[in-house]
Design an enzyme around this catalytic site. Structure first.
Site, PDB file in Angstrom:
ATOM      1  N   HIS A 229       0.863  -1.198   0.000  1.00 33.93           N
ATOM      2  CA  HIS A 229       0.000   0.000   0.000  1.00 33.93           C
ATOM      3  C   HIS A 229       0.897   1.246   0.000  1.00 33.93           C
ATOM      4  O   HIS A 229       1.706   1.411  -0.900  1.00 33.93           O
ATOM      5  CB  HIS A 229      -0.937  -0.081   1.214  1.00 33.93           C
ATOM      6  N   HIS A 270      -2.340  -2.544  -9.403  1.00 38.71           N
ATOM      7  CA  HIS A 270      -3.281  -1.851  -8.507  1.00 38.71           C
ATOM      8  C   HIS A 270      -4.514  -2.730  -8.333  1.00 38.71           C
ATOM      9  O   HIS A 270      -4.924  -3.451  -9.231  1.00 38.71           O
ATOM     10  CB  HIS A 270      -3.701  -0.505  -9.120  1.00 38.71           C
ATOM     11  N   ASP A 327       2.619   5.384  -6.884  1.00 41.93           N
ATOM     12  CA  ASP A 327       3.878   5.358  -6.115  1.00 41.93           C
ATOM     13  C   ASP A 327       5.115   5.243  -6.982  1.00 41.93           C
ATOM     14  O   ASP A 327       6.235   5.314  -6.472  1.00 41.93           O
ATOM     15  CB  ASP A 327       3.841   4.176  -5.133  1.00 41.93           C
TER      16      ASP A 327
HETATM   17  C1  SDX Z   1      -1.402   2.097  -3.414  1.00 39.21           C
HETATM   18  O1  SDX Z   1      -6.137   0.778  -2.962  1.00 39.21           O
HETATM   19  C2  SDX Z   1      -5.628   1.872  -3.325  1.00 39.21           C
HETATM   20  O2  SDX Z   1      -6.282   2.719  -3.870  1.00 39.21           O
HETATM   21  C3  SDX Z   1      -4.167   2.054  -3.013  1.00 39.21           C
HETATM   22  C4  SDX Z   1      -3.558   3.354  -3.470  1.00 39.21           C
HETATM   23  C5  SDX Z   1      -4.156   4.531  -2.748  1.00 39.21           C
HETATM   24  O3  SDX Z   1      -4.124   5.633  -3.302  1.00 39.21           O
HETATM   25  O4  SDX Z   1      -4.569   4.338  -1.578  1.00 39.21           O
HETATM   26  O5  SDX Z   1      -3.762   3.512  -4.856  1.00 39.21           O
HETATM   27  C6  SDX Z   1      -2.065   3.391  -3.194  1.00 39.21           C
HETATM   28  O6  SDX Z   1      -1.322   1.328  -2.493  1.00 39.21           O
HETATM   29  C7  SDX Z   1      -0.926   1.729  -4.795  1.00 39.21           C
HETATM   30  C8  SDX Z   1      -0.346   0.280  -4.876  1.00 39.21           C
HETATM   31  C9  SDX Z   1       1.084   0.330  -4.330  1.00 39.21           C
HETATM   32  N1  SDX Z   1       1.624  -1.044  -4.217  1.00 39.21           N
HETATM   33  C10 SDX Z   1       2.627  -1.462  -5.014  1.00 39.21           C
HETATM   34  O7  SDX Z   1       3.072  -0.812  -5.945  1.00 39.21           O
HETATM   35  C11 SDX Z   1       3.174  -2.832  -4.629  1.00 39.21           C
HETATM   36  C12 SDX Z   1       3.369  -3.683  -5.908  1.00 39.21           C
HETATM   37  N2  SDX Z   1       2.025  -4.020  -6.405  1.00 39.21           N
HETATM   38  C13 SDX Z   1       1.515  -5.349  -6.016  1.00 39.21           C
HETATM   39  O8  SDX Z   1       1.787  -5.721  -4.701  1.00 39.21           O
HETATM   40  C14 SDX Z   1       0.053  -5.534  -6.462  1.00 39.21           C
HETATM   41  O9  SDX Z   1      -0.031  -5.089  -7.750  1.00 39.21           O
HETATM   42  C15 SDX Z   1      -1.060  -4.874  -5.678  1.00 39.21           C
HETATM   43  C16 SDX Z   1      -1.102  -5.368  -4.287  1.00 39.21           C
HETATM   44  C17 SDX Z   1      -0.931  -3.373  -5.684  1.00 39.21           C
HETATM   45  C18 SDX Z   1      -2.376  -5.200  -6.384  1.00 39.21           C
HETATM   46  O10 SDX Z   1      -2.562  -6.525  -6.335  1.00 39.21           O
HETATM   47  P1  SDX Z   1      -3.700  -7.228  -7.288  1.00 39.21           P
HETATM   48  O11 SDX Z   1      -4.265  -6.326  -8.304  1.00 39.21           O
HETATM   49  O12 SDX Z   1      -4.648  -7.889  -6.372  1.00 39.21           O
HETATM   50  O13 SDX Z   1      -2.828  -8.186  -8.071  1.00 39.21           O
HETATM   51  P2  SDX Z   1      -2.517  -9.615  -7.564  1.00 39.21           P
HETATM   52  O14 SDX Z   1      -1.711  -9.517  -6.321  1.00 39.21           O
HETATM   53  O15 SDX Z   1      -3.768 -10.428  -7.495  1.00 39.21           O
HETATM   54  O16 SDX Z   1      -1.652 -10.114  -8.797  1.00 39.21           O
HETATM   55  C19 SDX Z   1      -2.261 -10.462 -10.033  1.00 39.21           C
HETATM   56  C20 SDX Z   1      -1.114 -11.044 -10.827  1.00 39.21           C
HETATM   57  C21 SDX Z   1      -0.340 -12.087 -10.023  1.00 39.21           C
HETATM   58  O17 SDX Z   1       0.251 -12.987 -10.936  1.00 39.21           O
HETATM   59  P3  SDX Z   1      -0.593 -14.360 -11.320  1.00 39.21           P
HETATM   60  O18 SDX Z   1      -1.001 -14.997 -10.000  1.00 39.21           O
HETATM   61  O19 SDX Z   1      -1.771 -13.899 -12.152  1.00 39.21           O
HETATM   62  O20 SDX Z   1       0.409 -15.199 -12.096  1.00 39.21           O
HETATM   63  O21 SDX Z   1      -0.168 -10.011 -11.152  1.00 39.21           O
HETATM   64  C22 SDX Z   1       1.063 -10.283 -10.487  1.00 39.21           C
HETATM   65  C23 SDX Z   1       0.762 -11.285  -9.375  1.00 39.21           C
HETATM   66  O22 SDX Z   1       1.900 -12.080  -9.105  1.00 39.21           O
HETATM   67  N3  SDX Z   1       1.528  -8.998  -9.966  1.00 39.21           N
HETATM   68  C24 SDX Z   1       2.767  -8.542 -10.093  1.00 39.21           C
HETATM   69  C25 SDX Z   1       2.757  -7.261  -9.504  1.00 39.21           C
HETATM   70  N4  SDX Z   1       1.531  -6.983  -9.031  1.00 39.21           N
HETATM   71  C26 SDX Z   1       0.763  -8.060  -9.319  1.00 39.21           C
HETATM   72  N5  SDX Z   1       3.871  -9.091 -10.645  1.00 39.21           N
HETATM   73  C27 SDX Z   1       4.996  -8.331 -10.602  1.00 39.21           C
HETATM   74  N6  SDX Z   1       5.070  -7.091 -10.047  1.00 39.21           N
HETATM   75  C28 SDX Z   1       3.964  -6.532  -9.496  1.00 39.21           C
HETATM   76  N7  SDX Z   1       4.026  -5.311  -8.943  1.00 39.21           N
END
Ligand code: SDX
Length: 390
Positions: A229, A270, A327
């Site tokens: 987050h 996201h 971010d």
């Molecule tokens: C913020 O909610 C909000 O609005 C938050 C926010 C706000 O203003 O409050 O916008 C601020 O928190 C932005 C997000 C910041 N976080 C990051 O940048 C951390 C990296 N991102 C990931 O941890 C992830 O993308 C999430 C947690 C942000 C979102 O997760 P999702 O959409 O539920 O995606 P997922 O975890 O279900 O993944 C789906 C697929 C998976 O692969 P498969 O199982 O399909 O094979 O995508 C992959 C994941 O492994 N994946 C990534 C990835 N994010 C998801 N692979 C590589 N790098 C990534 N960053």
């Protein structure tokens, strides 16, 4: 059906609450604060006006803004005893730990007399949090580097006041280029609210128990800290520094796709935006301008741009709709402004305080709109008897 916004029954069933504050369309990259597109607010407004809009539902006229600014300005001081709270931390404690601890302790200073049944007192508590968050954040930073706390100066605007509390030293006046406050104000606008993100939902869940607003916002701060987050901006900088050189970007992209490797591209993906994050687009443009205006040549920007380019062309990321989020570029701007990496999520918390207090007020003003007690799918043992002692 509410206005132009319709939801299918499946969505309505999972929604945690109703809110009129922020609207996100994740498929089309739309973000509205009280109906105003983020692109227009970023271009024409300022963080304090956006805070007023989020809290009150309408943009202020000149007098309303002036009165609001006067209220916030005259609540920026903190009780002198709060300084000793900081001294209870190791100097190298993470500033998010200090922020959460000191904000929670405000309950001991302002909560006792607070009647949250009184709308005027609820609004005062929200103003206090918006006003004191930068003072406490800057004091935590100064404590961590062994500098004396700088008191808020009422003759400065919100963001300028914060920058002075962060960087001014007694021995000489602080000279900052105007672009610094302008860039920071924009980053605060873009981070001010975002519907039911994890930290805002935390504030509303704690608020639904009747806990005081200082405890609610302290809970929001701890939820924001996580690297999935708000902690992502700090993690992005560490990731870019770990990658180091543009020529090592391909290796990082390969690692992020490797299921046996826990490495993820921080700042990508996201929960809601399955297309571009409109805030990332705005920050990306600002990033180039700020580095140019500050005459900063940060090699990490080149690494970030090459990483974005590589990921946006890679089938793995395209298929999973993983785009840069808010971010991804913000940390590069914070770094250019001289803000240390461990303070990045604190910056996010200062901005998101506007959203947290607005959601708390909205919830408290509508007793029916409380996040209920979440239920679960039980996957444990069937009912069974305690074994007789033999
Ligand atoms: C913020 O909610 C909000 O609005 C938050 C926010 C706000 O203003 O409050 O916008 C601020 O928190 C932005 C997000 C910041 N976080 C990051 O940048 C951390 C990296 N991102 C990931 O941890 C992830 O993308 C999430 C947690 C942000 C979102 O997760 P999702 O959409 O539920 O995606 P997922 O975890 O279900 O993944 C789906 C697929 C998976 O692969 P498969 O199982 O399909 O094979 O995508 C992959 C994941 O492994 N994946 C990534 C990835 N994010 C998801 N692979 C590589 N790098 C990534 N960053």
């Amino acid at each position: 059906e509410t206005g132009n916004f319709t939801y299918d029954p499946g969505f309505t069933a999972t929604a945690s609450c109703r809110s009129a504050i922020t609207y996100i369309d994740g498929d089309n990259g739309v973000l509205l604060y009280r109906g105003y597109p983020i692109e227009q607010l970023a271009k024409h407004s300022n963080f304090l006006e956006v805070s007023y809009l989020l809290m009150h539902g309408e943009l202020p006229d000149a007098k309303q803004f002036s009165d609001f600014e006067h209220e916030v300005t005259h609540h920026t001081m903190i009780h002198e005893a709060l300084k000793s709270f900081l001294q209870g931390f190791r100097h190298d404690a993470h500033p998010m730990a200090m922020l959460a601890g000191v904000i929670s302790s405000l309950s001991g200073f302002y909560h006792d007399g607070l009647d949250i049944e009184d709308p005027a007192q609820r609004r005062l508590a929200a103003i206090r949090l918006l006003a004191k968050m930068p003072t406490i954040a800057a004091a935590a930073y100064r404590y961590s580097i062994g500098w004396p706390m700088r008191y808020p100066r009422n003759n400065l605007e919100y963001v300028d006041r914060f920058l002075h509390m962060m960087f001014e030293v007694p021995s000489e006046p602080l000279e900052l280029p105007p672009v610094a406050a302008k860039a920071l104000d924009l980053l605060f606008i873009l981070h001010a609210d975002h519907e039911q993100n994890a930290s805002t939902s935390t504030v509303r869940l704690v608020g639904s128990t009747g806990a005081n607003p200082y405890a609610c916002v302290a809970a929001g701060i701890t939820a924001l800290w996580g690297p999935a987050h708000g902690g992502a901006n700090e993690a992005v900088l560490k990731m870019l520094e770990e990658i180091g050189r543009p020529e090592d970007v391909a290796k990082a992209v390969a690692r992020a796709k490797d299921k046996d490797d826990s490495f993820r591209l921080m700042g990508f993906g996201h929960r809601v935006y399955k297309n571009f994050d409109p805030r990332a687009t705005i920050i990306r443009e600002t990033c180039h301008q700020v580095l140019k205006d500050l005459n900063v040549d940060d090699p990490l920007l080149e690494v970030a741009m090459r990483l974005e380019e590589a990921a946006l062309k890679d089938e793995y990321f395209v298929q999973r709709k993983l785009y840069p989020n808010v971010d991804f570029y913000s940390g590069i701007i914070y770094k250019a402004l001289g803000i240390p990496t461990e303070m990045f999520t604190v910056m996010f918390a200062i901005a998101r305080t506007a959203g947290w207090v607005s959601h708390w007020l909205e919830q408290q003003n509508d007793p029916e709109n409380k996040i209920g007690r979440p239920r679960q799918i039980y996957t444990g043992a069937d009912s069974r008897d305690y074994p007789a002692k033999g």
